[in-house]
Design a protein around this motif. Structure first.
Motif: not given
Length: 197
Positions: A78-79, A100-102, A106-107, A109, A128, A178, A181, A185
């Protein structure tokens, strides 16, 4: 057929004038809307933060994200995009991070609240691009396969890297990616919180 240099200069001049006028108009519109957009974004952030912490919590202004916290989150996939301190009654109670994670498309958030004991207090999806009717079930906190709202099952969990889909996190069958993801996160937020101390 030969094009005269005067014609080329005239067309180039006309296009330059049009470009300058367009740029000036765009700058004017940006100047008029910038503050309103920032105000709307700040309100959305406040609402998302309030959804992941106990009622009555207060928030600091946005904090600097330490490099080691960013690195710890990245190691979990994650970011950390934003970091805020949380307090209640003047006492520090934890933090909230925009992560943010995949996801599958896509990402994803999300806001993740983490208390002083390094346990998740809540997760709220901010934005998302997940598939409608599938991944949106996860982002919308619909019931997972165990009959529990999928995001709510994270509340009280701790230990970065310990959250694993189909082990201690129950997915929505059609939206496993999902769910992974969101789990990524959550692990990233826990890792960052552990480094923050």
């Amino acid at each position: 057929m030969k094009i005269s240099p005067k014609f080329v200069i005239k067309v180039a001049g006309t296009l330059t004038v049009i470009a300058l006028i367009t740029a000036a108009l765009l700058g004017l519109v940006d100047g008029v809307t910038r503050d309103k957009i920032a105000e709307i974004e700040a309100e959305k952030t406040r609402v998302a933060m309030s959804a992941v912490v106990p009622e009555g919590s207060e928030f600091t202004d946005k904090l600097e994200i330490p490099a080691n916290a960013a690195d710890a989150a990245a190691a979990q996939g994650g970011k950390v995009l934003e970091l805020y301190g949380v307090s209640k009654g003047g006492n520090s109670t934890g933090c909230v991070m925009k992560i943010s994670a995949s996801g599958s498309q896509g990402s994803i958030v999300m806001m993740v609240g983490v208390d002083a004991n390094k346990a998740i207090t809540g997760i709220s999806v901010v934005s998302h691009s997940e598939t409608s009717g599938i991944g949106t079930k996860v982002c919308g906190n619909e019931l997972n396969d165990a009959g529990v709202p999928v995001l709510d099952q994270f509340i009280g969990l701790s230990g970065s890297g310990s959250l694993v889909v189909k082990k201690n996190i129950t997915p929505i069958t059609t939206a496993t990616v999902s769910t992974k993801g969101i789990t990524m996160g959550a692990n990233a937020a826990l890792a960052a919180a552990e480094v923050l101390g």
